[in-house]
Design a protein around this motif. Structure first.
Motif, PDB file in Angstrom:
ATOM      1  N   LEU A 182     -44.691 -43.563  37.534  1.00  0.00           N
ATOM      2  CA  LEU A 182     -45.392 -44.453  36.313  1.00  0.00           C
ATOM      3  C   LEU A 182     -46.286 -43.438  35.597  1.00  0.00           C
ATOM      4  O   LEU A 182     -46.360 -43.814  34.328  1.00  0.00           O
ATOM      5  CB  LEU A 182     -46.344 -45.402  36.987  1.00  0.00           C
ATOM      6  CG  LEU A 182     -45.729 -46.562  37.961  1.00  0.00           C
ATOM      7  CD1 LEU A 182     -46.729 -47.346  38.604  1.00  0.00           C
ATOM      8  CD2 LEU A 182     -44.694 -47.254  37.238  1.00  0.00           C
ATOM      9  N   ASP A 183     -46.444 -42.093  35.955  1.00  0.00           N
ATOM     10  CA  ASP A 183     -47.369 -41.361  35.123  1.00  0.00           C
ATOM     11  C   ASP A 183     -46.230 -40.984  33.849  1.00  0.00           C
ATOM     12  O   ASP A 183     -44.957 -40.638  34.056  1.00  0.00           O
ATOM     13  CB  ASP A 183     -47.632 -40.106  35.835  1.00  0.00           C
ATOM     14  CG  ASP A 183     -48.519 -39.139  34.822  1.00  0.00           C
ATOM     15  OD1 ASP A 183     -48.561 -39.374  33.703  1.00  0.00           O
ATOM     16  OD2 ASP A 183     -49.248 -38.144  35.468  1.00  0.00           O
ATOM     17  N   LYS A 184     -46.622 -40.972  32.644  1.00  0.00           N
ATOM     18  CA  LYS A 184     -45.747 -40.647  31.412  1.00  0.00           C
ATOM     19  C   LYS A 184     -45.452 -39.200  31.181  1.00  0.00           C
ATOM     20  O   LYS A 184     -44.934 -38.846  30.542  1.00  0.00           O
ATOM     21  CB  LYS A 184     -46.755 -41.176  30.003  1.00  0.00           C
ATOM     22  CG  LYS A 184     -46.725 -42.580  29.925  1.00  0.00           C
ATOM     23  CD  LYS A 184     -45.632 -43.393  30.250  1.00  0.00           C
ATOM     24  CE  LYS A 184     -45.873 -44.942  30.385  1.00  0.00           C
ATOM     25  NZ  LYS A 184     -44.809 -45.743  30.341  1.00  0.00           N
ATOM     26  N   THR A 185     -45.896 -38.268  32.175  1.00  0.00           N
ATOM     27  CA  THR A 185     -45.764 -36.924  31.901  1.00  0.00           C
ATOM     28  C   THR A 185     -44.109 -36.486  32.244  1.00  0.00           C
ATOM     29  O   THR A 185     -43.421 -37.233  33.165  1.00  0.00           O
ATOM     30  CB  THR A 185     -46.402 -36.184  33.193  1.00  0.00           C
ATOM     31  OG1 THR A 185     -47.810 -36.411  33.118  1.00  0.00           O
ATOM     32  CG2 THR A 185     -46.156 -34.572  32.923  1.00  0.00           C
ATOM     33  N   THR A 228     -48.980 -54.805  34.180  1.00  0.00           N
ATOM     34  CA  THR A 228     -49.543 -53.767  33.480  1.00  0.00           C
ATOM     35  C   THR A 228     -48.909 -52.589  34.374  1.00  0.00           C
ATOM     36  O   THR A 228     -49.076 -52.758  35.552  1.00  0.00           O
ATOM     37  CB  THR A 228     -50.821 -53.713  33.003  1.00  0.00           C
ATOM     38  OG1 THR A 228     -51.519 -53.719  34.165  1.00  0.00           O
ATOM     39  CG2 THR A 228     -51.050 -54.889  32.102  1.00  0.00           C
ATOM     40  N   PRO A 229     -48.903 -51.332  33.717  1.00  0.00           N
ATOM     41  CA  PRO A 229     -48.713 -50.155  34.399  1.00  0.00           C
ATOM     42  C   PRO A 229     -49.870 -49.827  35.471  1.00  0.00           C
ATOM     43  O   PRO A 229     -49.700 -49.475  36.652  1.00  0.00           O
ATOM     44  CB  PRO A 229     -48.565 -48.970  33.406  1.00  0.00           C
ATOM     45  CG  PRO A 229     -48.396 -49.707  32.305  1.00  0.00           C
ATOM     46  CD  PRO A 229     -48.682 -51.063  32.349  1.00  0.00           C
ATOM     47  N   GLU A 230     -51.072 -50.282  35.026  1.00  0.00           N
ATOM     48  CA  GLU A 230     -52.218 -50.212  35.853  1.00  0.00           C
ATOM     49  C   GLU A 230     -52.174 -51.026  37.176  1.00  0.00           C
ATOM     50  O   GLU A 230     -52.490 -50.676  38.234  1.00  0.00           O
ATOM     51  CB  GLU A 230     -53.468 -50.142  35.287  1.00  0.00           C
ATOM     52  CG  GLU A 230     -54.057 -49.213  34.203  1.00  0.00           C
ATOM     53  CD  GLU A 230     -53.157 -49.353  32.889  1.00  0.00           C
ATOM     54  OE1 GLU A 230     -52.261 -50.269  32.923  1.00  0.00           O
ATOM     55  OE2 GLU A 230     -53.133 -48.381  31.806  1.00  0.00           O
ATOM     56  N   GLN A 231     -51.669 -52.185  36.839  1.00  0.00           N
ATOM     57  CA  GLN A 231     -51.690 -53.297  38.003  1.00  0.00           C
ATOM     58  C   GLN A 231     -50.329 -52.778  38.970  1.00  0.00           C
ATOM     59  O   GLN A 231     -50.486 -52.795  40.186  1.00  0.00           O
ATOM     60  CB  GLN A 231     -51.134 -54.449  37.521  1.00  0.00           C
ATOM     61  CG  GLN A 231     -52.198 -55.382  36.529  1.00  0.00           C
ATOM     62  CD  GLN A 231     -51.862 -56.531  36.031  1.00  0.00           C
ATOM     63  OE1 GLN A 231     -50.816 -56.775  35.629  1.00  0.00           O
ATOM     64  NE2 GLN A 231     -52.971 -57.267  35.876  1.00  0.00           N
ATOM     65  N   VAL A 232     -49.399 -52.089  38.395  1.00  0.00           N
ATOM     66  CA  VAL A 232     -48.359 -51.805  39.382  1.00  0.00           C
ATOM     67  C   VAL A 232     -48.773 -50.602  40.161  1.00  0.00           C
ATOM     68  O   VAL A 232     -48.570 -50.495  41.399  1.00  0.00           O
ATOM     69  CB  VAL A 232     -47.126 -51.301  38.336  1.00  0.00           C
ATOM     70  CG1 VAL A 232     -46.161 -50.494  39.163  1.00  0.00           C
ATOM     71  CG2 VAL A 232     -46.543 -52.695  37.856  1.00  0.00           C
ATOM     72  N   LYS A 233     -49.562 -49.672  39.572  1.00  0.00           N
ATOM     73  CA  LYS A 233     -50.235 -48.548  40.439  1.00  0.00           C
ATOM     74  C   LYS A 233     -50.955 -49.056  41.321  1.00  0.00           C
ATOM     75  O   LYS A 233     -51.135 -48.466  42.630  1.00  0.00           O
ATOM     76  CB  LYS A 233     -50.924 -47.623  39.525  1.00  0.00           C
ATOM     77  CG  LYS A 233     -50.146 -46.703  38.483  1.00  0.00           C
ATOM     78  CD  LYS A 233     -51.078 -45.833  37.746  1.00  0.00           C
ATOM     79  CE  LYS A 233     -50.108 -44.655  36.879  1.00  0.00           C
ATOM     80  NZ  LYS A 233     -51.276 -43.819  36.112  1.00  0.00           N
ATOM     81  N   LEU A 234     -51.895 -50.137  41.080  1.00  0.00           N
ATOM     82  CA  LEU A 234     -52.749 -50.517  42.230  1.00  0.00           C
ATOM     83  C   LEU A 234     -51.953 -51.237  43.403  1.00  0.00           C
ATOM     84  O   LEU A 234     -52.440 -51.158  44.484  1.00  0.00           O
ATOM     85  CB  LEU A 234     -53.821 -51.747  41.300  1.00  0.00           C
ATOM     86  CG  LEU A 234     -54.695 -52.393  42.327  1.00  0.00           C
ATOM     87  CD1 LEU A 234     -55.717 -51.397  43.047  1.00  0.00           C
ATOM     88  CD2 LEU A 234     -55.548 -53.408  41.755  1.00  0.00           C
TER      89      LEU A 234
END
Length: 211
Positions: free
Chosen positions: A184-187, A48-54
């Motif tokens: 990874l931010d959708k902005t 998940t994107p959250e896991q990638v960020k971590l």
């Protein structure tokens, strides 16, 4: 051996005849033939994107920890070397000012520095004549020993240069990891500058007012 092979073939034939043609199993979609070779596709890891960020955050922390450790080693080396030149000669110029040409012609650097001519070339550990009269000259005086010390000092400077370059490389790596994490931010974002070996890519993010 012949009968053993025949029994194995009969067992495979029976298994094929008893097989349900409508039966589904996952290898039907995970396997394929490539140039006549049976290849089983490996399933992709789902992250998940959250896991990638971590994971990126952990990577940044590790690289930053190694960079700080390298910076401390650099400071210790600098304090030990006192930033002396490897061959004992200062690359900077020492300028003396005079009012007349006669003073320039009569100028003697050993007299001006109040030391003996043998120690004029030193930029460090250059005692005055008064000090030499009170105490004996400390340190190595043998040319072979001095050459060995100069080589050791040069090796230490080479090591210091390598550590400085390594610390800079780690800083660039940390910046690149941080940039990938920010992507990874959708902005909405626009690339301003491409990534190079010495710097990360630069993006301009659209401003969003946060509640």
């Amino acid at each position: 051996d012949y009968h053993k092979k025949q029994n194995a073939l009969r067992a495979l034939q029976k298994k094929a005849l008893d097989k349900n043609p409508d039966e589904f199993y996952f290898k039907m979609i995970r396997a394929e033939l490539q140039d006549g070779v049976h290849i089983i596709k490996q399933p992709k890891d789902e992250v998940t994107p959250e896991q990638v960020k971590l994971m990126r955050t952990q990577d940044i922390k590790y690289v930053e920890m190694k960079r700080v450790a390298e910076a401390k080693k650099i400071e210790r080396l600098k304090s030990a070397l006192h930033l002396l030149d490897a061959d004992g000669k200062n690359p900077n110029k020492h300028v003396f000012f005079f009012d007349t040409k006669k003073e320039v012609q009569e100028f003697d650097i050993a007299t001006h520095l109040d030391t003996v001519p043998e120690l004029v070339d030193r930029v460090y550990n250059r005692p005055t004549i008064a000090t030499l009269q009170k105490e004996t000259l400390k340190g190595a005086t043998d040319p072979a020993h001095l050459k060995k010390l100069a080589q050791q000092r040069k090796n230490q400077y080479d090591l210091l240069k390598q550590r400085i370059e390594r610390e800079k490389a780690m800083f660039v790596v940390a910046q690149k990891i941080q940039t990938r994490k920010d992507l990874l931010d959708k902005t909405h974002k626009v690339k301003v500058k491409k990534e190079t070996t010495n710097s990360p890519a630069i993006y301009k993010f659209k401003f969003q007012r946060k509640r």
